[in-house]
Scaffold this active site. Sequence first.
Site, short mmCIF file in Angstrom:
data_model
loop_
_atom_site.label_atom_id
_atom_site.label_comp_id
_atom_site.label_asym_id
_atom_site.label_seq_id
_atom_site.Cartn_x
_atom_site.Cartn_y
_atom_site.Cartn_z
N LYS A 83 0.82 -1.21 0.00
CA LYS A 83 0.00 0.00 0.00
C LYS A 83 0.86 1.26 0.00
O LYS A 83 0.49 2.27 -0.61
CB LYS A 83 -0.95 -0.01 1.21
CG LYS A 83 -2.13 0.93 1.05
CD LYS A 83 -3.26 0.54 1.96
CE LYS A 83 -4.44 1.49 1.80
NZ LYS A 83 -5.60 1.10 2.59
N HIS A 150 -18.27 3.12 7.50
CA HIS A 150 -16.86 3.12 7.88
C HIS A 150 -16.57 4.29 8.82
O HIS A 150 -16.92 5.42 8.51
CB HIS A 150 -15.95 3.29 6.65
CG HIS A 150 -15.95 2.11 5.74
ND1 HIS A 150 -15.06 1.99 4.71
CD2 HIS A 150 -16.71 0.99 5.72
CE1 HIS A 150 -15.28 0.84 4.07
NE2 HIS A 150 -16.29 0.22 4.66
N GLU A 169 -9.61 1.59 12.03
CA GLU A 169 -10.70 1.65 11.05
C GLU A 169 -11.78 0.66 11.45
O GLU A 169 -11.52 -0.54 11.56
CB GLU A 169 -10.19 1.31 9.64
CG GLU A 169 -11.30 1.48 8.60
CD GLU A 169 -10.89 1.00 7.21
OE1 GLU A 169 -10.30 1.80 6.48
OE2 GLU A 169 -11.19 -0.17 6.88
P1 GTP Z 1 -8.38 1.46 0.70
O1 GTP Z 1 -9.41 0.82 -0.19
O2 GTP Z 1 -8.04 0.57 1.87
O3 GTP Z 1 -7.19 1.99 -0.01
O4 GTP Z 1 -9.02 2.73 1.41
P2 GTP Z 1 -10.05 3.81 0.86
O5 GTP Z 1 -9.49 5.13 1.16
O6 GTP Z 1 -10.50 3.50 -0.51
O7 GTP Z 1 -11.23 3.57 1.91
P3 GTP Z 1 -12.64 2.86 1.76
O8 GTP Z 1 -13.42 3.38 2.91
O9 GTP Z 1 -13.22 3.00 0.39
O10 GTP Z 1 -12.33 1.30 1.93
C1 GTP Z 1 -11.69 0.77 3.04
C2 GTP Z 1 -11.99 -0.72 3.19
O11 GTP Z 1 -13.38 -0.97 3.03
C3 GTP Z 1 -11.35 -1.65 2.19
O12 GTP Z 1 -10.06 -1.99 2.58
C4 GTP Z 1 -12.29 -2.85 2.24
O13 GTP Z 1 -12.11 -3.64 3.40
C5 GTP Z 1 -13.64 -2.19 2.37
N1 GTP Z 1 -14.22 -1.91 1.05
C6 GTP Z 1 -14.32 -0.71 0.48
N2 GTP Z 1 -14.89 -0.79 -0.74
C7 GTP Z 1 -15.17 -2.10 -0.94
C8 GTP Z 1 -15.78 -2.83 -2.01
O14 GTP Z 1 -16.18 -2.30 -3.03
N3 GTP Z 1 -15.90 -4.19 -1.83
C9 GTP Z 1 -15.49 -4.82 -0.71
N4 GTP Z 1 -15.63 -6.15 -0.65
N5 GTP Z 1 -14.90 -4.17 0.31
C10 GTP Z 1 -14.75 -2.83 0.20
#
Ligand code: GTP
Length: 259
Positions: A83, A150, A169
């Site tokens: 990451k 979230h 988180e």
């Molecule tokens: P990262 O995805 O971790 O880089 O962070 P972000 O800034 O995009 O945050 P976001 O709140 O979108 O997502 C954080 C976490 O939520 C992810 O690591 C997943 O665990 C979960 N998540 C978010 N979007 C999805 C999705 O479309 N499908 C699934 N299965 N999990 C998701």
Amino acid sequence: MDPTPVRMDLGRLIERAEGDFAGEDAAQLRQDFTRFMMRYKFGMEEIVTKLSILRDEFTHLHENNPIENVSSRLKNPDSIIEKMARKGTDPTFVSIEKTITDIAGVRVTCSFVSDVYTLFDLLTGQSDVHIVDVRDYIATPKSNGYRSLHALIEVPVFLSDGQVPVLVEVQLRTIAMDFWASLEHKIHYKYQQDVPQSLLDGLRDAAETAGELDATMERLHTEVKSAGELPAELQAELRARNDVGPDDGFVERLRRLGT
Ligand code: GTP
Ligand code: MG
């Protein structure tokens, strides 16, 4: 923590490192990284404990329980490095802390959407919990259909040399949302970037169906709640399952003490 993966990954951290990490001695860096990760582990444990207290208290006093399941995970060092590369994070602990906000993750599943919001309020309303960011993908689902609430929260951890704020988180969702998200995750894992359009469409439909199921379950739940109290035997059974309190004999002896 198993020391082996940390050592392997620190090797790579050093290779990639510029700035802070590059100048550090490997043993020192390894120790620093372990300490860095420990804080997240403690922060995560604080949140898990808070949720566990809420769950027990609810079961005991309210005879219902808004929490179905709580799981937690620390991001492994490999994923942190991956990451960091993706986000262009500087190889310093300060930058990692700022840009990788899901090192400590807690996931809570509830039966009903209303429970998700109740728990969010109860957790974030606690005086030592500070909300850093909230993303309500239930009110506004992602375009692929993903729903969940979230919360990025900060909780203090008390160490031998003082108090440190730790980011955790927290993902709160219903069982239906969780079911959907785990399948969607598996599909993406299997197909990587090339998920067939028919599957993407199917997932979007399934997300809608899951949303409808949540709405129906919530309505039925509200109807049942307003239909009155649970039968006495069921109330007693629920209480007994989580009972830390004294039995009838003890209560009688306690009462007599007052006379
Ligand atoms: P990262 O995805 O971790 O880089 O962070 P972000 O800034 O995009 O945050 P976001 O709140 O979108 O997502 C954080 C976490 O939520 C992810 O690591 C997943 O665990 C979960 N998540 C978010 N979007 C999805 C999705 O479309 N499908 C699934 N299965 N999990 C998701
Ligand atoms: Mg994301």
